[in-house]
Motif scaffolding. Structure first.
Motif, PDB file in Angstrom:
ATOM      1  N   ALA A  87      14.001  37.551  20.848  1.00 37.31           N
ATOM      2  CA  ALA A  87      13.425  37.223  22.156  1.00 37.31           C
ATOM      3  C   ALA A  87      14.475  36.845  23.192  1.00 37.31           C
ATOM      4  O   ALA A  87      14.153  36.704  24.379  1.00 37.31           O
ATOM      5  CB  ALA A  87      12.436  36.059  22.005  1.00 37.31           C
ATOM      6  N   SER A  88      15.705  36.711  22.774  1.00 39.42           N
ATOM      7  CA  SER A  88      16.735  36.130  23.647  1.00 39.42           C
ATOM      8  C   SER A  88      16.991  36.889  24.946  1.00 39.42           C
ATOM      9  O   SER A  88      17.375  36.294  25.957  1.00 39.42           O
ATOM     10  CB  SER A  88      18.052  35.982  22.877  1.00 39.42           C
ATOM     11  OG  SER A  88      18.517  37.239  22.413  1.00 39.42           O
ATOM     12  N   ALA A  89      16.792  38.198  24.947  1.00 35.86           N
ATOM     13  CA  ALA A  89      17.082  38.994  26.148  1.00 35.86           C
ATOM     14  C   ALA A  89      15.917  39.037  27.136  1.00 35.86           C
ATOM     15  O   ALA A  89      16.057  39.598  28.229  1.00 35.86           O
ATOM     16  CB  ALA A  89      17.471  40.412  25.746  1.00 35.86           C
ATOM     17  N   TRP A 133      12.213  28.255  27.545  1.00 37.89           N
ATOM     18  CA  TRP A 133      11.447  29.503  27.560  1.00 37.89           C
ATOM     19  C   TRP A 133      10.915  29.816  26.169  1.00 37.89           C
ATOM     20  O   TRP A 133       9.761  30.223  26.012  1.00 37.89           O
ATOM     21  CB  TRP A 133      12.333  30.650  28.058  1.00 37.89           C
ATOM     22  CG  TRP A 133      11.597  31.945  28.201  1.00 37.89           C
ATOM     23  CD1 TRP A 133      10.971  32.419  29.318  1.00 37.89           C
ATOM     24  CD2 TRP A 133      11.382  32.928  27.173  1.00 37.89           C
ATOM     25  NE1 TRP A 133      10.383  33.639  29.056  1.00 37.89           N
ATOM     26  CE2 TRP A 133      10.625  33.971  27.737  1.00 37.89           C
ATOM     27  CE3 TRP A 133      11.762  33.019  25.843  1.00 37.89           C
ATOM     28  CZ2 TRP A 133      10.232  35.092  27.017  1.00 37.89           C
ATOM     29  CZ3 TRP A 133      11.371  34.131  25.111  1.00 37.89           C
ATOM     30  CH2 TRP A 133      10.620  35.156  25.701  1.00 37.89           C
ATOM     31  N   MET A 134      11.735  29.635  25.151  1.00 33.67           N
ATOM     32  CA  MET A 134      11.304  29.894  23.768  1.00 33.67           C
ATOM     33  C   MET A 134      10.114  29.013  23.400  1.00 33.67           C
ATOM     34  O   MET A 134       9.106  29.488  22.853  1.00 33.67           O
ATOM     35  CB  MET A 134      12.462  29.614  22.795  1.00 33.67           C
ATOM     36  CG  MET A 134      13.673  30.509  22.948  1.00 33.67           C
ATOM     37  SD  MET A 134      13.422  32.170  22.272  1.00 33.67           S
ATOM     38  CE  MET A 134      14.955  32.972  22.814  1.00 33.67           C
ATOM     39  N   LEU A 135      10.219  27.731  23.712  1.00 31.24           N
ATOM     40  CA  LEU A 135       9.142  26.794  23.386  1.00 31.24           C
ATOM     41  C   LEU A 135       7.865  27.135  24.164  1.00 31.24           C
ATOM     42  O   LEU A 135       6.762  27.116  23.610  1.00 31.24           O
ATOM     43  CB  LEU A 135       9.578  25.359  23.714  1.00 31.24           C
ATOM     44  CG  LEU A 135      10.695  24.781  22.837  1.00 31.24           C
ATOM     45  CD1 LEU A 135      11.224  23.494  23.456  1.00 31.24           C
ATOM     46  CD2 LEU A 135      10.195  24.525  21.413  1.00 31.24           C
ATOM     47  N   ALA A 169      19.516  24.156  17.864  1.00 29.92           N
ATOM     48  CA  ALA A 169      19.118  25.273  17.004  1.00 29.92           C
ATOM     49  C   ALA A 169      19.154  26.594  17.763  1.00 29.92           C
ATOM     50  O   ALA A 169      19.654  27.613  17.258  1.00 29.92           O
ATOM     51  CB  ALA A 169      17.721  25.021  16.437  1.00 29.92           C
ATOM     52  N   VAL A 170      18.651  26.585  18.981  1.00 31.03           N
ATOM     53  CA  VAL A 170      18.618  27.819  19.772  1.00 31.03           C
ATOM     54  C   VAL A 170      20.026  28.248  20.170  1.00 31.03           C
ATOM     55  O   VAL A 170      20.391  29.426  20.074  1.00 31.03           O
ATOM     56  CB  VAL A 170      17.743  27.634  21.027  1.00 31.03           C
ATOM     57  CG1 VAL A 170      17.853  28.850  21.947  1.00 31.03           C
ATOM     58  CG2 VAL A 170      16.285  27.407  20.629  1.00 31.03           C
ATOM     59  N   SER A 171      20.841  27.297  20.602  1.00 33.02           N
ATOM     60  CA  SER A 171      22.178  27.639  21.079  1.00 33.02           C
ATOM     61  C   SER A 171      23.114  28.064  19.954  1.00 33.02           C
ATOM     62  O   SER A 171      24.187  28.626  20.214  1.00 33.02           O
ATOM     63  CB  SER A 171      22.796  26.459  21.838  1.00 33.02           C
ATOM     64  OG  SER A 171      22.943  25.331  21.005  1.00 33.02           O
ATOM     65  N   ILE A 193       7.838  30.820  20.665  1.00 31.54           N
ATOM     66  CA  ILE A 193       8.835  31.316  19.722  1.00 31.54           C
ATOM     67  C   ILE A 193       9.246  30.186  18.785  1.00 31.54           C
ATOM     68  O   ILE A 193       9.499  29.070  19.232  1.00 31.54           O
ATOM     69  CB  ILE A 193      10.083  31.855  20.455  1.00 31.54           C
ATOM     70  CG1 ILE A 193       9.690  32.884  21.528  1.00 31.54           C
ATOM     71  CG2 ILE A 193      11.071  32.448  19.465  1.00 31.54           C
ATOM     72  CD1 ILE A 193       8.979  34.100  20.992  1.00 31.54           C
ATOM     73  N   ASP A 194       9.307  30.461  17.506  1.00 29.08           N
ATOM     74  CA  ASP A 194       9.728  29.454  16.532  1.00 29.08           C
ATOM     75  C   ASP A 194      11.228  29.235  16.682  1.00 29.08           C
ATOM     76  O   ASP A 194      12.029  30.078  16.276  1.00 29.08           O
ATOM     77  CB  ASP A 194       9.400  29.921  15.110  1.00 29.08           C
ATOM     78  CG  ASP A 194       9.766  28.884  14.043  1.00 29.08           C
ATOM     79  OD1 ASP A 194      10.365  27.838  14.391  1.00 29.08           O
ATOM     80  OD2 ASP A 194       9.462  29.133  12.861  1.00 29.08           O
ATOM     81  N   VAL A 195      11.614  28.113  17.260  1.00 21.72           N
ATOM     82  CA  VAL A 195      13.032  27.868  17.541  1.00 21.72           C
ATOM     83  C   VAL A 195      13.846  27.649  16.275  1.00 21.72           C
ATOM     84  O   VAL A 195      15.088  27.661  16.323  1.00 21.72           O
ATOM     85  CB  VAL A 195      13.216  26.664  18.495  1.00 21.72           C
ATOM     86  CG1 VAL A 195      12.599  26.963  19.854  1.00 21.72           C
ATOM     87  CG2 VAL A 195      12.616  25.395  17.897  1.00 21.72           C
TER      88      VAL A 195
END
Length: 243
Positions: free
Chosen positions: A69-71, A52-54, A108-110, A58-60
Motif C-alpha cells: 500500500a505504500s505507493a 494513512w495506513m491506519l 513499524a511502518v517506517s 492497513i495492518d501496520v
C-alpha cells in the motif's frame, strides 16, 4: 544584479539527525528561519504515511501489506519553517499525525524498506529543489538520505533530559508526573532501540557529523551552535566560489 548574486549567502544543505527528544525539530525550524533556509521534518512524512495506513485499515504490523500500500498515498510537505505543512491526498494531516496511535505505529511502518525507499526519494527531491538551501531533520539524513550534505549535525541528550522535554517539565516532585517521566523515558529508549536496530537505514551518526550534546544546553544555545556551524560552511563555500 551581479552584486546581489555575489553577496547572497551560499545555498547549503544541512542534515540534522538524532533520537527523539533531543531538540531536532525546534532547533531545525529556528535555524532555518534565522538563516532564510527551507525546513523539512522527515519524521512528519513517516507519520503521515503511518496515519494513512491506519485510516485505511492497513495492518501496520504486516510488512507485506504496508509495502503493497505504500505507493498509494500522495504526501506533500511544505518547507516554510514558520508554518511547516503536510498533506496526505490533499488533506491537512499536521494534527492527526501527532496522535498517540500514530506514535505507537510509526516505527513499524517506517522500518518497511519499500516505505523508506519512497519517502527517501521524496526527501531527496525536496532538498534538490530548495534553491536557497534547506535544513532537513530526521534519523537517517546524514547516513542515507543526504550523504553529501554540506553539513551534518547529530544531536544527543540523556534519556532523562529527553523525557523531561517531552513532558514539558524539567523538574517535579509530583508522583504522577514522576511516573509520566519514567514512562516517557522508557518509551524513548524503546524507540531508540527500534530505530537503531532496523535493517534499513537505522538511526546512526555519520562519521563526518558534528555531535552536539544538548543535555545541559538551552534551546537558544543549541540554535546558536548550529547557526555558527552553518555560517562557517557558508563562508567556506563562498571562498571556494571566489577562487
Amino acid at each position: 544584479m551581479e552584486t546581489a548574486d555575489r553577496t547572497a549567502p551560499a545555498a547549503v544543505i544541512v542534515a540534522i539527525d538524532g533520537p527523539a527528544g533531543t531538540g531536532k525539530s525546534s532547533t531545525s525550524k529556528a535555524v532555518a528561519g534565522k538563516l532564510g533556509l527551507g525546513y523539512l521534518d522527515t519524521g512528519a512524512q513517516y507519520r503521515a504515511i503511518t496515519w494513512w495506513m491506519l485510516t485505511n485499515g492497513i495492518d501496520v504490523n504486516d510488512p507485506v501489506a504496508v509495502a503493497d500500500a505504500s505507493a498509494k498515498p500522495v504526501i506533500v510537505s511544505g518547507t516554510d519553517p514558520a508554518a511547516p505543512a503536510i498533506t496526505v491526498d490533499g488533506v491537512d494531516a499536521s494534527g492527526p499525525i501527532r496522535s498517540a496511535e500514530v506514535t505507537a505505529a510509526v516505527s513499524a511502518v517506517s522500518a518497511v524498506p519499500e516505505v523508506r525507499a519512497l519517502i527517501t526519494d521524496l526527501q531527496r527531491t525536496i532538498a534538490a529543489e530548495a534553491a536557497h538551501g534547506i535544513v532537513v531533520e530526521g534519523r537517517d539524513i546524514g547516513i542515507t538520505v543526504l550523504p553529501d550534505a554540506d553539513l551534518k549535525v547529530f544531536l544527543t541528550a540523556s534519556p532523562e533530559a529527553r523525557a523531561a522535554r517531552r513532558n514539558g517539565e524539567l523538574k517535579s516532585t509530583d508522583p504522577q508526573r514522576a511516573a509520566d517521566l519514567a514512562a516517557t523515558r522508557e518509551a524513548l529508549i524503546k524507540r531508540d532501540a527500534a530505530d537503531s536496530s532496523r535493517k534499513t537505514s537505522p538511526l546512526a551518526k555519520a562519521d563526518d557529523a558534528v555531535e552536539v550534546d544538548t543535555t545541559d544546553l538551552t534551546l537558544d544555545q543549541v540554535i546558536e551552535c548550529v547557526v555558527t556551524l552553518i555560517e562557517g560552511v557558508r563562508a567556506e563555500k563562498a571562498g571556494r566560489d571566489i577562487r
